[in-house]
Design a protein around this motif. Structure first.
Motif, PDB file in Angstrom:
ATOM      1  N   ALA A 157       0.841  -1.205   0.000  1.00  0.00           N
ATOM      2  CA  ALA A 157       0.000   0.000   0.000  1.00  0.00           C
ATOM      3  C   ALA A 157       0.877   1.257   0.000  1.00  0.00           C
ATOM      4  O   ALA A 157       0.608   2.212  -0.749  1.00  0.00           O
ATOM      5  CB  ALA A 157      -0.941  -0.006   1.202  1.00  0.00           C
ATOM      6  N   PHE A 158       1.923   1.257   0.809  1.00  0.00           N
ATOM      7  CA  PHE A 158       2.849   2.395   0.868  1.00  0.00           C
ATOM      8  C   PHE A 158       3.570   2.577  -0.461  1.00  0.00           C
ATOM      9  O   PHE A 158       3.673   3.693  -0.986  1.00  0.00           O
ATOM     10  CB  PHE A 158       3.865   2.181   1.997  1.00  0.00           C
ATOM     11  CG  PHE A 158       4.880   3.278   2.111  1.00  0.00           C
ATOM     12  CD1 PHE A 158       4.612   4.409   2.866  1.00  0.00           C
ATOM     13  CD2 PHE A 158       6.106   3.186   1.464  1.00  0.00           C
ATOM     14  CE1 PHE A 158       5.550   5.437   2.979  1.00  0.00           C
ATOM     15  CE2 PHE A 158       7.041   4.201   1.552  1.00  0.00           C
ATOM     16  CZ  PHE A 158       6.769   5.330   2.318  1.00  0.00           C
ATOM     17  N   ILE A 159       4.080   1.481  -1.017  1.00  0.00           N
ATOM     18  CA  ILE A 159       4.808   1.526  -2.291  1.00  0.00           C
ATOM     19  C   ILE A 159       3.948   2.145  -3.380  1.00  0.00           C
ATOM     20  O   ILE A 159       4.397   3.011  -4.140  1.00  0.00           O
ATOM     21  CB  ILE A 159       5.257   0.103  -2.694  1.00  0.00           C
ATOM     22  CG1 ILE A 159       6.327  -0.411  -1.723  1.00  0.00           C
ATOM     23  CG2 ILE A 159       5.765   0.066  -4.131  1.00  0.00           C
ATOM     24  CD1 ILE A 159       6.536  -1.924  -1.779  1.00  0.00           C
ATOM     25  N   ILE A 160       2.699   1.712  -3.447  1.00  0.00           N
ATOM     26  CA  ILE A 160       1.781   2.208  -4.478  1.00  0.00           C
ATOM     27  C   ILE A 160       1.454   3.679  -4.241  1.00  0.00           C
ATOM     28  O   ILE A 160       1.529   4.503  -5.156  1.00  0.00           O
ATOM     29  CB  ILE A 160       0.504   1.351  -4.520  1.00  0.00           C
ATOM     30  CG1 ILE A 160       0.846  -0.070  -5.005  1.00  0.00           C
ATOM     31  CG2 ILE A 160      -0.560   2.000  -5.399  1.00  0.00           C
ATOM     32  CD1 ILE A 160      -0.269  -1.075  -4.794  1.00  0.00           C
ATOM     33  N   GLU A 161       1.112   4.022  -2.998  1.00  0.00           N
ATOM     34  CA  GLU A 161       0.728   5.403  -2.675  1.00  0.00           C
ATOM     35  C   GLU A 161       1.859   6.390  -2.930  1.00  0.00           C
ATOM     36  O   GLU A 161       1.662   7.464  -3.482  1.00  0.00           O
ATOM     37  CB  GLU A 161       0.292   5.495  -1.211  1.00  0.00           C
ATOM     38  CG  GLU A 161      -0.082   6.896  -0.788  1.00  0.00           C
ATOM     39  CD  GLU A 161      -0.376   7.005   0.699  1.00  0.00           C
ATOM     40  OE1 GLU A 161      -0.253   8.129   1.229  1.00  0.00           O
ATOM     41  OE2 GLU A 161      -0.716   5.997   1.329  1.00  0.00           O
ATOM     42  N   LYS A 162       3.071   6.022  -2.544  1.00  0.00           N
ATOM     43  CA  LYS A 162       4.215   6.935  -2.644  1.00  0.00           C
ATOM     44  C   LYS A 162       5.033   6.749  -3.920  1.00  0.00           C
ATOM     45  O   LYS A 162       6.037   7.448  -4.115  1.00  0.00           O
ATOM     46  CB  LYS A 162       5.142   6.745  -1.436  1.00  0.00           C
ATOM     47  CG  LYS A 162       4.474   6.931  -0.089  1.00  0.00           C
ATOM     48  CD  LYS A 162       4.074   8.359   0.153  1.00  0.00           C
ATOM     49  CE  LYS A 162       3.498   8.487   1.555  1.00  0.00           C
ATOM     50  NZ  LYS A 162       2.990   9.815   1.818  1.00  0.00           N
ATOM     51  N   ASN A 163       4.624   5.763  -4.752  1.00  0.00           N
ATOM     52  CA  ASN A 163       5.416   5.429  -5.929  1.00  0.00           C
ATOM     53  C   ASN A 163       6.876   5.191  -5.543  1.00  0.00           C
ATOM     54  O   ASN A 163       7.802   5.684  -6.180  1.00  0.00           O
ATOM     55  CB  ASN A 163       5.296   6.520  -6.999  1.00  0.00           C
ATOM     56  CG  ASN A 163       5.747   6.039  -8.353  1.00  0.00           C
ATOM     57  OD1 ASN A 163       5.707   4.852  -8.652  1.00  0.00           O
ATOM     58  ND2 ASN A 163       6.224   6.957  -9.179  1.00  0.00           N
ATOM     59  N   TYR A 164       7.052   4.422  -4.484  1.00  0.00           N
ATOM     60  CA  TYR A 164       8.371   4.171  -3.896  1.00  0.00           C
ATOM     61  C   TYR A 164       9.177   3.234  -4.815  1.00  0.00           C
ATOM     62  O   TYR A 164       8.705   2.171  -5.185  1.00  0.00           O
ATOM     63  CB  TYR A 164       8.211   3.543  -2.513  1.00  0.00           C
ATOM     64  CG  TYR A 164       9.448   3.556  -1.676  1.00  0.00           C
ATOM     65  CD1 TYR A 164       9.844   4.716  -1.014  1.00  0.00           C
ATOM     66  CD2 TYR A 164      10.245   2.429  -1.570  1.00  0.00           C
ATOM     67  CE1 TYR A 164      11.002   4.736  -0.247  1.00  0.00           C
ATOM     68  CE2 TYR A 164      11.403   2.445  -0.802  1.00  0.00           C
ATOM     69  CZ  TYR A 164      11.781   3.600  -0.156  1.00  0.00           C
ATOM     70  OH  TYR A 164      12.920   3.621   0.607  1.00  0.00           O
ATOM     71  N   PRO A 165      10.386   3.632  -5.174  1.00  0.00           N
ATOM     72  CA  PRO A 165      11.171   2.835  -6.116  1.00  0.00           C
ATOM     73  C   PRO A 165      11.814   1.619  -5.454  1.00  0.00           C
ATOM     74  O   PRO A 165      12.010   1.569  -4.234  1.00  0.00           O
ATOM     75  CB  PRO A 165      12.254   3.824  -6.573  1.00  0.00           C
ATOM     76  CG  PRO A 165      12.445   4.724  -5.387  1.00  0.00           C
ATOM     77  CD  PRO A 165      11.064   4.867  -4.776  1.00  0.00           C
ATOM     78  N   ALA A 166      12.163   0.649  -6.278  1.00  0.00           N
ATOM     79  CA  ALA A 166      12.942  -0.506  -5.792  1.00  0.00           C
ATOM     80  C   ALA A 166      14.286   0.008  -5.304  1.00  0.00           C
ATOM     81  O   ALA A 166      14.840   0.960  -5.842  1.00  0.00           O
ATOM     82  CB  ALA A 166      13.125  -1.513  -6.916  1.00  0.00           C
TER      83      ALA A 166
END
Length: 170
Positions: A157-166
């Motif tokens: 959920a965090f990755i998607i919301e923040k567009n957090y990169p690998a």
């Protein structure tokens, strides 16, 4: 270490319990393919782990995550895992070769009990992006200390919301 985030992952095409095949290159998840490598029928910790994932599959699907459990077990052992463990929805792939397991950087163990296969892969969890590059991985040398699926749901959920990169590719 062979696999690094943001790099292409090895091909994976395996039979699944109930018929058909799991072909990673044919998958098109919205967010991630989640590959959960487990030790096999002999592992009571795997039983609880996969049952927990089976109960959370809908939550993962809502976040665009397509999950599959994978082992080096034979068809018969994989079918027994599904039925004896009460797995209702989770796709279970089997017949991963030891060579394939090594391509995924999984640790390999030799049996220490009669109910264990001669060789089998230790656990690993991989999030693979739709372009078939590795987003992240968690690999264990034994059945303990696996990431919880509740935490992975929060992370996705965090990755998607923040567009957090690998991370971790350097």
């Amino acid at each position: 270490m062979l696999l690094k985030p943001r790099t292409e992952i090895p091909a994976l095409d395996l039979p699944i319990v109930g018929g058909g095949r799991f072909n990673l290159s044919a998958r098109a998840p919205q967010s991630f393919s989640m590959l959960v490598f487990y030790r096999g029928l002999h592992c009571p910790i795997c039983k609880g782990y996969l049952r927990d994932l089976d109960r959370k599959l809908e939550d993962f699907a809502k976040r665009g995550v397509d999950a599959v459990a994978i082992s080096t077990d034979t068809q018969e052992r994989a079918e027994r895992s599904r039925s004896e463990w009460g797995i209702e929805h989770l796709t279970i792939a089997y017949a991963l070769s030891i060579e394939q397991a090594r391509q995924w950087d999984l640790y390999i163990s030799s049996s220490i009990k009669p109910e264990e296969p001669a060789l089998f892969a230790e656990p690993g969890l991989f999030l693979v992006q739709p372009d078939r590059t590795l987003y992240c991985a968690s690999i264990q040398t034994m059945p303990f200390a696996r990431p919880s699926f509740a935490e992975i749901l929060q992370a996705v959920a965090f990755i998607i919301e923040k567009n957090y990169p690998a991370r971790g590719e350097a």
